[in-house]
Design a protein around this motif. Structure first.
Motif, PDB file in Angstrom:
ATOM      1  N   SER A 298       0.825  -1.205   0.000  1.00  0.00           N
ATOM      2  CA  SER A 298       0.000   0.000   0.000  1.00  0.00           C
ATOM      3  C   SER A 298       0.861   1.256   0.000  1.00  0.00           C
TER       4      SER A 298
ATOM      5  N   ALA B 211      -4.157   1.005   0.280  1.00  0.00           N
ATOM      6  CA  ALA B 211      -3.700   1.771  -0.879  1.00  0.00           C
ATOM      7  C   ALA B 211      -4.494   3.064  -1.031  1.00  0.00           C
ATOM      8  N   LEU B 212      -5.811   2.987  -0.796  1.00  0.00           N
ATOM      9  CA  LEU B 212      -6.637   4.192  -0.875  1.00  0.00           C
ATOM     10  C   LEU B 212      -6.235   5.197   0.196  1.00  0.00           C
ATOM     11  N   PHE B 213      -6.005   4.701   1.411  1.00  0.00           N
ATOM     12  CA  PHE B 213      -5.549   5.596   2.482  1.00  0.00           C
ATOM     13  C   PHE B 213      -4.194   6.200   2.123  1.00  0.00           C
TER      14      PHE B 213
ATOM     15  N   THR C 106      -0.233   2.715   7.264  1.00  0.00           N
ATOM     16  CA  THR C 106      -0.966   1.727   6.473  1.00  0.00           C
ATOM     17  C   THR C 106      -0.924   0.347   7.128  1.00  0.00           C
TER      18      THR C 106
ATOM     19  N   THR D 169      -8.858  -2.752   8.345  1.00  0.00           N
ATOM     20  CA  THR D 169      -9.780  -3.111   7.262  1.00  0.00           C
ATOM     21  C   THR D 169      -9.924  -4.618   7.144  1.00  0.00           C
TER      22      THR D 169
ATOM     23  N   TRP E  14      -2.872   6.776  -0.772  1.00  0.00           N
ATOM     24  CA  TRP E  14      -3.037   7.800  -1.813  1.00  0.00           C
ATOM     25  C   TRP E  14      -3.572   9.095  -1.207  1.00  0.00           C
ATOM     26  N   SER E  15      -4.582   8.990  -0.349  1.00  0.00           N
ATOM     27  CA  SER E  15      -5.182  10.187   0.250  1.00  0.00           C
ATOM     28  C   SER E  15      -4.184  10.915   1.141  1.00  0.00           C
TER      29      SER E  15
ATOM     30  N   ALA F 126      -6.589  -3.040  -0.561  1.00  0.00           N
ATOM     31  CA  ALA F 126      -7.264  -1.964  -1.278  1.00  0.00           C
ATOM     32  C   ALA F 126      -7.485  -0.756  -0.372  1.00  0.00           C
ATOM     33  N   GLY F 127      -7.934  -1.025   0.869  1.00  0.00           N
ATOM     34  CA  GLY F 127      -8.149   0.070   1.807  1.00  0.00           C
ATOM     35  C   GLY F 127      -6.861   0.785   2.168  1.00  0.00           C
TER      36      GLY F 127
ATOM     37  N   VAL G 239       2.317   3.273  -3.049  1.00  0.00           N
ATOM     38  CA  VAL G 239       1.581   4.355  -3.721  1.00  0.00           C
ATOM     39  C   VAL G 239       2.343   5.668  -3.588  1.00  0.00           C
TER      40      VAL G 239
END
Length: 282
Positions: free
Chosen positions: A168, A237-239, A266, A273, A241-242, A234-235, A171
């Motif tokens: 993650s 990676a999204l975190f 992460t 998650t 990125w944000s 997935a969670g 990213v």
């Protein structure tokens, strides 16, 4: 983030071998020699292998979790020992990055001043608070994962969690971001990773969890753990990125300390998650 990376030029070795050995040399205390040449090609190869040190950390902690279960330790004590093992094997370099970033963000200073705070070798109360909160969440989540009803589920997730978090955190090294300095460790790694490598690791770690789960766990629990790991990646990676976007806006780019912060945070997000999905699924 790593004092072992100093920019040099010359001839590179084979890509896979150089990437694996350099990732292990930079990001663990293990006695790997790593690359002879340090440039952005080296950084790209090492970051492509970033989850590999995580797999070593995870497998070490999984063995520790099994031993602690047989001795009779509580899930909380076992989780603390696992997290301690992760930090000792990485000489706490990621915690150092998180502390520096915590101090910089908490200062609400302009980007130039915030970058100066990151470069300061001293840790303030805000940075220490960020470290304590992150470690506390890691321990709490890991203890709940270790306490899952089937005794094999906790060690399996523990084995993959550090690799998942580093996948993650890749990213932050992707071509979506840029370093805020042309020198230092961040300049070697930020902006080098193609997004397809992150997808490759996400699919690979999920598939490996599914295979291991099919061997070690009953069918329903195996499916829940595999789905949890997929969601955790997935969670996370999204975190990542944000949070990396936020750091980039506040600092004018990213550096190696930002990657350390991403890895520590992460780890908690991926674990949380994963746990939520495993508990939610029947």
């Amino acid at each position: 983030m790593s004092g072992k990376a100093v920019g040099t030029t010359g001839e590179h070795g084979p890509a896979v071998r150089e990437g694996l050995s350099t990732a292990l040399s930079w990001l663990t205390v293990l006695p790997f020699r790593g690359a002879e040449v340090f440039d952005r090609t080296t950084g790209r190869r090492a970051m492509a292998a970033l989850p590999v040190p995580g797999l070593i950390l995870g497998l070490t902690a999984a063995v520790l979790a099994v031993v602690c279960h047989r001795v009779g330790f509580s899930p909380v004590l076992t989780a603390v020992l696992c997290v301690v093992s992760w930090e000792l094997l990485t000489r706490m370099m990621h915690l150092d990055g998180l502390a520096d970033v915590g101090d910089a963000l908490g200062s609400y200073a302009a980007p130039e001043r915030a970058r100066e705070i990151i470069a300061d070798r001293y840790t303030g109360a805000l940075g220490m608070g960020a470290v304590l909160l992150a470690l506390g969440l890691q321990v709490a989540v890991l203890s709940d994962l270790i306490a899952l009803p089937h005794p094999g589920a906790g060690p399996l997730v523990t084995a993959v969690l550090p690799a998942l978090s580093r996948m993650s955190a890749m990213v932050g090294c992707s071509r979506l971001f840029r370093p805020f300095s042309t020198t230092g460790f961040g300049a070697l790694i930020i902006g080098t990773v193609p997004l397809r490598w992150i997808v490759f690791w996400w699919v690979g770690l999920t598939a490996a969890t599914g295979v291991a789960g099919a061997v070690l766990l009953p069918g329903g629990i195996a499916r829940a753990v595999t789905a949890g790991v997929a969601a955790g990646g997935a969670g996370g990676a999204l975190f990542a990125w944000s949070f990396a976007r936020h750091l980039s806006r506040r600092l004018g780019g990213l550096n190696g300390d930002c990657m350390g912060a991403l890895i520590e945070l992460t780890t908690a997000v991926c674990g949380l998650t994963t746990l939520a999905v495993v508990l939610w699924l029947p």
